[in-house]
Design a protein around this motif. Structure first.
Motif, PDB file in Angstrom:
ATOM      1  N   SER A  54      69.989  27.745  16.797  1.00 19.87           N
ATOM      2  CA  SER A  54      69.753  26.664  17.329  1.00 19.87           C
ATOM      3  C   SER A  54      68.390  26.006  16.250  1.00 19.87           C
ATOM      4  O   SER A  54      67.973  26.940  15.134  1.00 19.87           O
ATOM      5  CB  SER A  54      69.008  25.729  18.274  1.00 19.87           C
ATOM      6  OG  SER A  54      67.664  26.355  19.081  1.00 19.87           O
ATOM      7  N   ASP A  55      68.558  24.767  15.371  1.00 22.83           N
ATOM      8  CA  ASP A  55      67.002  24.703  14.274  1.00 22.83           C
ATOM      9  C   ASP A  55      65.234  24.900  15.231  1.00 22.83           C
ATOM     10  O   ASP A  55      65.152  25.049  14.637  1.00 22.83           O
ATOM     11  CB  ASP A  55      67.460  22.980  13.743  1.00 22.83           C
ATOM     12  CG  ASP A  55      67.008  22.359  15.094  1.00 22.83           C
ATOM     13  OD1 ASP A  55      65.949  20.336  14.917  1.00 22.83           O
ATOM     14  OD2 ASP A  55      68.479  22.069  16.347  1.00 22.83           O
ATOM     15  N   LEU A  61      60.828  30.485  14.897  1.00 21.05           N
ATOM     16  CA  LEU A  61      61.246  32.101  14.388  1.00 21.05           C
ATOM     17  C   LEU A  61      60.338  32.049  12.919  1.00 21.05           C
ATOM     18  O   LEU A  61      59.430  33.574  12.641  1.00 21.05           O
ATOM     19  CB  LEU A  61      62.422  32.467  14.347  1.00 21.05           C
ATOM     20  CG  LEU A  61      62.518  33.623  13.877  1.00 21.05           C
ATOM     21  CD1 LEU A  61      61.436  35.091  14.632  1.00 21.05           C
ATOM     22  CD2 LEU A  61      64.061  34.456  14.578  1.00 21.05           C
ATOM     23  N   GLY A  62      60.420  30.907  12.818  1.00 16.95           N
ATOM     24  CA  GLY A  62      60.274  31.154  10.963  1.00 16.95           C
ATOM     25  C   GLY A  62      58.280  31.103  11.327  1.00 16.95           C
ATOM     26  O   GLY A  62      57.573  31.788  10.463  1.00 16.95           O
ATOM     27  N   ASN A  77      64.245  31.887   7.762  1.00 14.26           N
ATOM     28  CA  ASN A  77      64.594  31.290   9.301  1.00 14.26           C
ATOM     29  C   ASN A  77      64.120  29.542   8.913  1.00 14.26           C
ATOM     30  O   ASN A  77      65.055  29.304   9.970  1.00 14.26           O
ATOM     31  CB  ASN A  77      63.823  31.900  11.081  1.00 14.26           C
ATOM     32  CG  ASN A  77      64.325  32.951  11.009  1.00 14.26           C
ATOM     33  OD1 ASN A  77      65.223  33.446  11.799  1.00 14.26           O
ATOM     34  ND2 ASN A  77      63.504  34.102  10.485  1.00 14.26           N
ATOM     35  N   TYR A  78      63.350  29.296   7.674  1.00 17.69           N
ATOM     36  CA  TYR A  78      62.988  27.732   8.039  1.00 17.69           C
ATOM     37  C   TYR A  78      64.058  27.714   7.309  1.00 17.69           C
ATOM     38  O   TYR A  78      64.844  26.199   7.678  1.00 17.69           O
ATOM     39  CB  TYR A  78      62.243  27.325   7.198  1.00 17.69           C
ATOM     40  CG  TYR A  78      60.552  27.493   8.200  1.00 17.69           C
ATOM     41  CD1 TYR A  78      60.023  27.735   9.056  1.00 17.69           C
ATOM     42  CD2 TYR A  78      59.572  28.451   7.099  1.00 17.69           C
ATOM     43  CE1 TYR A  78      59.054  27.256   9.349  1.00 17.69           C
ATOM     44  CE2 TYR A  78      57.950  28.587   7.989  1.00 17.69           C
ATOM     45  CZ  TYR A  78      58.019  27.946   9.105  1.00 17.69           C
ATOM     46  OH  TYR A  78      57.090  28.020   9.840  1.00 17.69           O
ATOM     47  N   GLU A  79      65.041  27.724   5.937  1.00 20.57           N
ATOM     48  CA  GLU A  79      66.257  27.203   5.649  1.00 20.57           C
ATOM     49  C   GLU A  79      67.260  27.675   6.266  1.00 20.57           C
ATOM     50  O   GLU A  79      68.447  26.747   5.827  1.00 20.57           O
ATOM     51  CB  GLU A  79      66.319  28.457   4.247  1.00 20.57           C
ATOM     52  CG  GLU A  79      65.513  28.990   3.251  1.00 20.57           C
ATOM     53  CD  GLU A  79      66.032  27.437   2.013  1.00 20.57           C
ATOM     54  OE1 GLU A  79      66.928  26.667   2.708  1.00 20.57           O
ATOM     55  OE2 GLU A  79      65.501  27.492   1.670  1.00 20.57           O
ATOM     56  N   ARG A  80      67.404  28.201   7.624  1.00 18.04           N
ATOM     57  CA  ARG A  80      69.140  28.106   8.339  1.00 18.04           C
ATOM     58  C   ARG A  80      68.383  27.387   9.238  1.00 18.04           C
ATOM     59  O   ARG A  80      69.220  26.403   9.328  1.00 18.04           O
ATOM     60  CB  ARG A  80      68.096  29.867   9.149  1.00 18.04           C
ATOM     61  CG  ARG A  80      69.166  30.834   8.695  1.00 18.04           C
ATOM     62  CD  ARG A  80      68.744  32.098   9.517  1.00 18.04           C
ATOM     63  NE  ARG A  80      69.193  33.136   8.938  1.00 18.04           N
ATOM     64  CZ  ARG A  80      69.721  34.689   8.984  1.00 18.04           C
ATOM     65  NH1 ARG A  80      68.699  35.035  10.091  1.00 18.04           N
ATOM     66  NH2 ARG A  80      69.882  35.807   7.907  1.00 18.04           N
ATOM     67  N   ALA A  81      66.969  26.393   9.787  1.00 20.18           N
ATOM     68  CA  ALA A  81      67.097  25.382  10.380  1.00 20.18           C
ATOM     69  C   ALA A  81      67.396  24.262  10.050  1.00 20.18           C
ATOM     70  O   ALA A  81      67.675  23.065  10.698  1.00 20.18           O
ATOM     71  CB  ALA A  81      65.473  25.959  10.793  1.00 20.18           C
TER      72      ALA A  81
END
Length: 250
Positions: A54-55, A61-62, A77-81
């Protein structure tokens, strides 16, 4: 009755893990608030490893990685969010802050206005978001077309015909946006460097010449893969090969 039992058996593990994931998230959030960032990371990563995403999970996590000074994984993790919530201002802001602390300041190759505008528009929604817009406009088109067939009043029929034309045009436009979004995500892969410093090579060979040096946190396009090597392209157009162990795909 048997089908109902099968359905319950199938859904039970899913619902059970969803509950466990929420519990782990709450525990991780508490650890984060208490300043135990390593403990929070461990909890968040456990949720990720169980294929839950999930975002909010990637964003938290980021944050935990950023507080721990691990910039590469914070950016990852920011990119994935951001992929899951492309319009979230908090995620975009934190990503900008972390990038400012990385060593490399790579300038993107300039694009003409129309290309930047189109890329920004397509990136404004996720695939599911564009799909929802396409379905909604298609339903409006069907309603307008049905109204044109049903209505007897001449003026009402003319207005419904105008609406049919506009909704059909928007349906085609948003369908192109959806297709472009799918093509971009399926046809390209991006990675973030996690190693502190890496020398990219001319070819997938440790003995080949270096072409450039990049540092932790750099985002790049993965253009090709060969054995344990990946051909990457930086935002400024530079191309080189590096081992897959040094980065992780977004």
């Amino acid at each position: 009755m048997r089908k109902s039992i099968y359905l319950i058996v199938f859904l039970f593990p899913v619902l059970l893990f969803a509950s466990q994931a929420e519990e782990l998230m709450n525990e991780a959030n508490q650890l984060y608030q208490d300043g135990d960032f390593a403990g929070a990371i461990e909890k968040y990563e456990t949720v990720v490893k169980n294929n839950y995403e999930s975002d909010a999970l990637y964003y938290n996590l980021g944050n935990a990685y950023f507080k721990s000074g691990i910039l590469g994984r914070a950016i990852l993790n920011y990119e994935r969010a951001l992929e899951l919530a492309p319009n979230d201002e908090d995620i975009a802001y934190n990503l900008k802050i972390v990038r400012a602390r990385t060593v490399d300041k790579i300038q993107e190759v300039p694009q003409i206005f129309i290309v930047r505008w189109w890329d920004s528009l397509v990136a404004s929604l996720t695939i599911s978001g564009w799909a929802a817009v396409v379905v909604f406009i298609f339903i409006l088109f069907l309603i307008a077309a049905g109204a044109w067939f049903i209505l007897k009043n001449y003026l009402a029929r003319q207005w419904s015909l105008v609406f049919v034309s506009f909704s059909l045009g928007f349906f085609i436009f948003t369908s192109v946006c959806l297709y472009s979004k799918i093509s971009k995500e399926e046809g390209s892969s991006f990675g973030v460097l996690l190693a502190e410093t890496v020398s990219a090579k001319v070819s997938p060979d440790e003995k080949s010449n270096d072409v450039f040096v990049i540092h932790e946190g750099v985002k790049f396009r993965v253009e090709d893969q060969l054995n344990n090597w990946a051909r990457i392209k930086l935002a400024d157009g530079k191309v080189g090969w590096l081992p897959k162990d040094y980065y992780e795909e977004i």
